[in-house]
Design a protein around this motif. Structure first.
Motif, PDB file in Angstrom:
ATOM      1  N   HIS A 169      48.832  44.453  12.062  1.00  0.00           N
ATOM      2  CA  HIS A 169      47.822  44.140  13.149  1.00  0.00           C
ATOM      3  C   HIS A 169      46.680  45.312  13.021  1.00  0.00           C
ATOM      4  N   GLN A 170      45.448  44.970  13.419  1.00  0.00           N
ATOM      5  CA  GLN A 170      44.128  45.817  13.618  1.00  0.00           C
ATOM      6  C   GLN A 170      44.245  46.697  14.552  1.00  0.00           C
ATOM      7  N   ALA A 171      45.087  46.622  15.793  1.00  0.00           N
ATOM      8  CA  ALA A 171      45.316  47.479  16.859  1.00  0.00           C
ATOM      9  C   ALA A 171      46.503  47.618  17.209  1.00  0.00           C
ATOM     10  N   ASP A 172      46.985  48.796  17.710  1.00  0.00           N
ATOM     11  CA  ASP A 172      48.342  49.220  18.333  1.00  0.00           C
ATOM     12  C   ASP A 172      48.741  48.098  18.676  1.00  0.00           C
ATOM     13  N   THR A 173      49.887  47.575  18.706  1.00  0.00           N
ATOM     14  CA  THR A 173      50.645  46.601  19.406  1.00  0.00           C
ATOM     15  C   THR A 173      51.865  46.925  19.659  1.00  0.00           C
ATOM     16  N   PHE A 174      52.543  46.455  20.994  1.00  0.00           N
ATOM     17  CA  PHE A 174      54.073  46.795  21.596  1.00  0.00           C
ATOM     18  C   PHE A 174      54.798  45.582  21.303  1.00  0.00           C
ATOM     19  N   LEU A 175      55.749  46.008  20.547  1.00  0.00           N
ATOM     20  CA  LEU A 175      57.012  44.863  20.217  1.00  0.00           C
ATOM     21  C   LEU A 175      57.954  45.049  21.270  1.00  0.00           C
ATOM     22  N   PHE A 176      58.310  43.822  22.241  1.00  0.00           N
ATOM     23  CA  PHE A 176      59.580  44.216  22.956  1.00  0.00           C
ATOM     24  C   PHE A 176      60.508  43.092  22.795  1.00  0.00           C
ATOM     25  N   ILE A 177      61.759  43.462  22.741  1.00  0.00           N
ATOM     26  CA  ILE A 177      62.673  42.464  22.243  1.00  0.00           C
ATOM     27  C   ILE A 177      63.264  41.983  23.490  1.00  0.00           C
ATOM     28  N   MET A 178      63.472  40.756  23.581  1.00  0.00           N
ATOM     29  CA  MET A 178      63.744  39.987  25.052  1.00  0.00           C
ATOM     30  C   MET A 178      65.419  39.379  24.719  1.00  0.00           C
ATOM     31  N   LYS A 179      65.490  39.015  23.442  1.00  0.00           N
ATOM     32  CA  LYS A 179      66.803  38.555  23.233  1.00  0.00           C
ATOM     33  C   LYS A 179      67.267  38.685  21.735  1.00  0.00           C
ATOM     34  N   GLY A 180      68.459  39.398  21.269  1.00  0.00           N
ATOM     35  CA  GLY A 180      68.777  39.245  20.046  1.00  0.00           C
ATOM     36  C   GLY A 180      68.619  40.641  19.561  1.00  0.00           C
ATOM     37  N   GLU A 181      68.786  41.136  18.160  1.00  0.00           N
ATOM     38  CA  GLU A 181      68.670  42.323  17.398  1.00  0.00           C
ATOM     39  C   GLU A 181      68.033  42.220  16.195  1.00  0.00           C
ATOM     40  N   LEU A 182      67.126  43.203  15.815  1.00  0.00           N
ATOM     41  CA  LEU A 182      66.661  43.013  14.553  1.00  0.00           C
ATOM     42  C   LEU A 182      66.168  44.698  13.900  1.00  0.00           C
ATOM     43  N   TYR A 183      66.045  44.510  12.750  1.00  0.00           N
ATOM     44  CA  TYR A 183      65.895  45.813  11.837  1.00  0.00           C
ATOM     45  C   TYR A 183      64.472  45.860  11.524  1.00  0.00           C
ATOM     46  N   LEU A 184      63.762  46.999  11.868  1.00  0.00           N
ATOM     47  CA  LEU A 184      62.202  47.150  11.580  1.00  0.00           C
ATOM     48  C   LEU A 184      62.045  48.250  10.467  1.00  0.00           C
ATOM     49  N   GLN A 185      61.124  47.980   9.720  1.00  0.00           N
ATOM     50  CA  GLN A 185      60.577  48.914   8.732  1.00  0.00           C
ATOM     51  C   GLN A 185      59.187  49.203   8.936  1.00  0.00           C
ATOM     52  N   GLN A 186      58.839  50.468   9.247  1.00  0.00           N
ATOM     53  CA  GLN A 186      57.298  50.583   9.480  1.00  0.00           C
ATOM     54  C   GLN A 186      56.809  51.485   8.315  1.00  0.00           C
ATOM     55  N   SER A 187      55.848  51.017   7.444  1.00  0.00           N
ATOM     56  CA  SER A 187      55.323  51.814   6.463  1.00  0.00           C
ATOM     57  C   SER A 187      53.965  51.893   6.366  1.00  0.00           C
ATOM     58  N   LEU A 227      61.326  37.835  21.101  1.00  0.00           N
ATOM     59  CA  LEU A 227      60.258  39.027  21.162  1.00  0.00           C
ATOM     60  C   LEU A 227      59.008  38.431  21.760  1.00  0.00           C
ATOM     61  N   CYS A 228      58.201  39.868  22.313  1.00  0.00           N
ATOM     62  CA  CYS A 228      56.874  39.732  22.898  1.00  0.00           C
ATOM     63  C   CYS A 228      56.056  40.696  22.282  1.00  0.00           C
ATOM     64  N   LEU A 229      54.639  40.265  21.823  1.00  0.00           N
ATOM     65  CA  LEU A 229      53.954  41.075  21.307  1.00  0.00           C
ATOM     66  C   LEU A 229      52.756  41.406  22.278  1.00  0.00           C
ATOM     67  N   ILE A 230      52.589  42.774  22.737  1.00  0.00           N
ATOM     68  CA  ILE A 230      51.513  42.898  23.625  1.00  0.00           C
ATOM     69  C   ILE A 230      50.403  44.057  23.115  1.00  0.00           C
ATOM     70  N   ARG A 231      49.075  43.670  23.127  1.00  0.00           N
ATOM     71  CA  ARG A 231      48.119  44.466  22.685  1.00  0.00           C
ATOM     72  C   ARG A 231      47.209  44.482  23.786  1.00  0.00           C
ATOM     73  N   MET A 232      46.571  45.916  23.914  1.00  0.00           N
ATOM     74  CA  MET A 232      45.544  46.031  24.890  1.00  0.00           C
ATOM     75  C   MET A 232      44.637  46.798  23.941  1.00  0.00           C
ATOM     76  N   PRO A 233      43.319  47.019  24.671  1.00  0.00           N
ATOM     77  CA  PRO A 233      42.395  47.786  24.067  1.00  0.00           C
ATOM     78  C   PRO A 233      42.918  49.402  24.092  1.00  0.00           C
ATOM     79  N   SER A 234      42.501  50.035  23.136  1.00  0.00           N
ATOM     80  CA  SER A 234      42.908  51.294  23.287  1.00  0.00           C
ATOM     81  C   SER A 234      41.932  52.234  23.766  1.00  0.00           C
ATOM     82  N   THR A 235      42.267  53.159  24.752  1.00  0.00           N
ATOM     83  CA  THR A 235      41.495  54.202  25.394  1.00  0.00           C
ATOM     84  C   THR A 235      41.437  55.313  24.855  1.00  0.00           C
TER      85      THR A 235
END
Length: 130
Positions: free
Chosen positions: A50-68, A103-111
């Motif tokens: 993403h071009q901006a910070d994004t919040f990832l929220f899990i509503m159901k299930g389980e996942l493995y995340l790698q951030q590089s 999952l839900c992805l939420i992005r707001m403008p940075s302050t």
């Protein structure tokens, strides 16, 4: 039709490999909200950049995340009702650990005017008097 319905567009949905899908619930300059329903047999791995910070929220299930990032790599396991910030311009890879993940992805403008708070101060010691 009431006035609130007039200003709201219908969600836009597209396939990520049948039956997995991505639905954009709201997309304006001030807020972006998307819902993804992923199935392990159709979409076992997904990438986010993403071009901006994004919040990832899990509503159901389980996942493995790698951030590089160019400097380091972080790994996390996220379960139902957990969330994490995906930093802008990082490469994020998720692998489903359960048969389905919502999952839900939420992005707001940075302050940029926010200031960092000092360390949290203890308010209560756990006693009735405190």
């Amino acid at each position: 039709m009431n006035l609130a319905d007039h200003n709201t567009l219908a969600p836009t949905s597209y396939s990520l490999g049948e039956p997995s899908k991505h639905t954009i619930i709201h997309q304006k300059n001030d807020l972006f909200v998307a819902h993804e329903h992923l199935f392990q047999n159709a979409t076992p791995t997904r990438f986010y950049h993403h071009q901006a910070d994004t919040f990832l929220f899990i509503m159901k299930g389980e996942l493995y995340l790698q951030q590089s990032t160019p400097k380091n790599e972080q790994e996390s396991v996220l379960k139902k009702h957990q969330g994490i910030w995906l930093k802008a311009l990082t490469i994020n890879s998720i692998t489903l650990l359960s048969p389905t993940v919502e999952l839900c992805l939420i992005r707001m403008p940075s302050t940029t005017n926010t200031t960092k708070n000092d360390a949290l101060k203890k308010v209560s010691s756990g006693t009735v008097e405190s």
